[in-house]
Design a protein around this motif. Structure first.
Motif, PDB file in Angstrom:
ATOM      1  N   THR A  57      -3.448  -6.342  -8.872  1.00  0.00           N
ATOM      2  CA  THR A  57      -2.854  -6.186  -7.549  1.00  0.00           C
ATOM      3  C   THR A  57      -1.341  -6.318  -7.662  1.00  0.00           C
ATOM      4  O   THR A  57      -0.845  -7.173  -8.389  1.00  0.00           O
TER       5      THR A  57
ATOM      6  N   LYS B  83      -2.385   4.234  -3.956  1.00  0.00           N
ATOM      7  CA  LYS B  83      -2.963   3.550  -2.795  1.00  0.00           C
ATOM      8  C   LYS B  83      -2.644   4.307  -1.516  1.00  0.00           C
ATOM      9  O   LYS B  83      -3.484   4.421  -0.619  1.00  0.00           O
TER      10      LYS B  83
ATOM     11  N   TYR C 190      -5.182   5.723   1.225  1.00  0.00           N
ATOM     12  CA  TYR C 190      -5.039   5.277   2.615  1.00  0.00           C
ATOM     13  C   TYR C 190      -4.926   6.473   3.556  1.00  0.00           C
ATOM     14  O   TYR C 190      -5.563   6.515   4.609  1.00  0.00           O
TER      15      TYR C 190
ATOM     16  N   GLN D 235      -9.778   1.060   0.935  1.00  0.00           N
ATOM     17  CA  GLN D 235     -10.026   0.058  -0.104  1.00  0.00           C
ATOM     18  C   GLN D 235     -11.368   0.295  -0.790  1.00  0.00           C
ATOM     19  O   GLN D 235     -11.486   0.136  -2.009  1.00  0.00           O
TER      20      GLN D 235
ATOM     21  N   VAL E  96       0.827  -1.211   0.000  1.00  0.00           N
ATOM     22  CA  VAL E  96       0.000   0.000   0.000  1.00  0.00           C
ATOM     23  C   VAL E  96       0.858   1.257   0.000  1.00  0.00           C
ATOM     24  O   VAL E  96       0.680   2.152  -0.828  1.00  0.00           O
TER      25      VAL E  96
ATOM     26  N   ALA F 275     -10.755   3.197  -3.122  1.00  0.00           N
ATOM     27  CA  ALA F 275     -10.011   2.807  -4.316  1.00  0.00           C
ATOM     28  C   ALA F 275     -10.891   2.035  -5.291  1.00  0.00           C
ATOM     29  O   ALA F 275     -10.728   2.123  -6.508  1.00  0.00           O
TER      30      ALA F 275
END
Length: 333
Positions: free
Chosen positions: A159, A65, A69, A77, A59, A80
């Motif tokens: 990812t 990300k 965060y 999450q 992250v 996002a």
């Protein structure tokens, strides 16, 4: 995500919230080496800590990300993925939004863009709202259709993750068991993986909550430090000690390589720090082709001598006419 499930990734890596990408990377590497499962066999606590460290690095090393965060806290999450939070908003500063549209635009990174087209590498989505403006109405929504009014497009999400390997695992290839959510998968690492190389695992990324399609998982390779070998571009380098007499007279010595020892011919008169090349004895690529191994020589003097050895050195001392400092006689300021 409940407030009690929130993970402080900065605390996990032991860095401040203002840490630079370089500071985050250094902290991650230090902790990954310490808690790597290969260095802590059968240690469940170290294994859990290693997973936590990787999750935090994934992250905080990704600028997008990390921004989500930092802004949305435990709901990053959902932000996002474009999913609105419900109930307690926790750390997110949602009072800055004047309307529902402003909030959704921020989540999707649209900033007022309209239409179901692409802008560069960024997807832009068309949506319609079916409820009055106001973030306070989120808790009353019955589902995604009520909240968003129907999306024209929502892609699967890839990812990114980092995986640490020993030199042996990377050179020979290996299989690693990874925990992806509630599932455990086995990933095959082909021989010849190098630092920074990436491996694609199809269909193991994040699932789009709208299309239910799953993206891919991309693993970036990091190698744990080796006591003897290091990378220098495509080649490997190592340092091999030799005796003074071997440096003067030349010698044949054994040198370790990634797949066994070979004999290296040391020519007479080498200097300490001089490098010799072993062609085709370095790292391998995916097709089996080998780079070179660069052998740096280091002349090492004995710390203790037998009587006959000392006698020989003393005799050599009196007989030798070689002056390695001859060029220094003309040195002046």
């Amino acid at each position: 995500m409940a407030a009690t499930d929130f993970k402080d990734y900065y605390k996990i890596l032991g860095v401040s919230i203002t840490a630079t990408p370089e500071e985050i990377k250094r902290a991650y590497r230090k902790l990954a080496r310490k808690y790597h499962p290969d260095l802590n066999p059968n240690d469940k606590t170290a294994e859990a800590r290693f997973k936590e460290i990787n999750e935090a690095h994934e992250v905080l090393s990704d600028p997008e990300k990390r921004q989500k965060y930092d802004q949305f806290g435990q709901y990053w999450q959902q932000a996002a993925a474009g999913v609105p939070p419900t109930g307690d908003f926790g750390q997110g500063d949602f009072g800055q939004y004047s309307s529902f549209d402003d909030f959704i635009n921020e989540l999707l990174g649209r900033f007022g863009s309209r239409g179901g087209n692409r802008s560069g590498n960024r997807r832009v989505y068309t949506y319609r709202t079916t409820t009055p403006s106001g973030v306070q109405d989120f808790a009353g929504f019955s589902g995604f259709d009520d909240a968003f009014g129907g999306f024209s497009e929502m892609p699967a999400q890839d990812t990114e993750a980092t995986i640490g390997l020993t030199f042996s695992e990377a050179f020979h290839g290996t299989q690693k068991r990874l925990q992806i959510g509630d599932a455990t998968i086995t990933v095959r690492i082909p021989p010849g993986a190098k630092p920074g190389s990436r491996i694609r695992v199809k269909g193991k990324g994040q699932i789009s909550p709208f299309s239910q399609q799953r993206g891919d998982l991309y693993l970036t390779i990091e190698l744990l430090p080796h006591a003897f070998f290091q990378f220098q571009g495509e080649d490997l380098v190592c340092e091999v000690p030799i005796r003074p007499d071997e440096a003067v007279l030349g010698a044949k010595i054994e040198v370790p390589t990634p797949d066994g020892k070979v004999t290296l011919t040391v020519p007479p008169g080498v200097d300490s720090g001089q490098t010799l090349r072993l062609r085709g004895k370095g790292w391998r690529d995916s097709k089996g082709k080998r780079s070179d191994l660069m052998v740096k020589l280091k002349i090492v003097t004995p710390k203790s001598l037998a009587a006959n050895e000392r006698e020989c050195y003393e005799k050599l001392h009196h007989l030798s006419t070689f002056n390695p400092r001859q060029t220094l006689t003309e040195v002046r300021l």
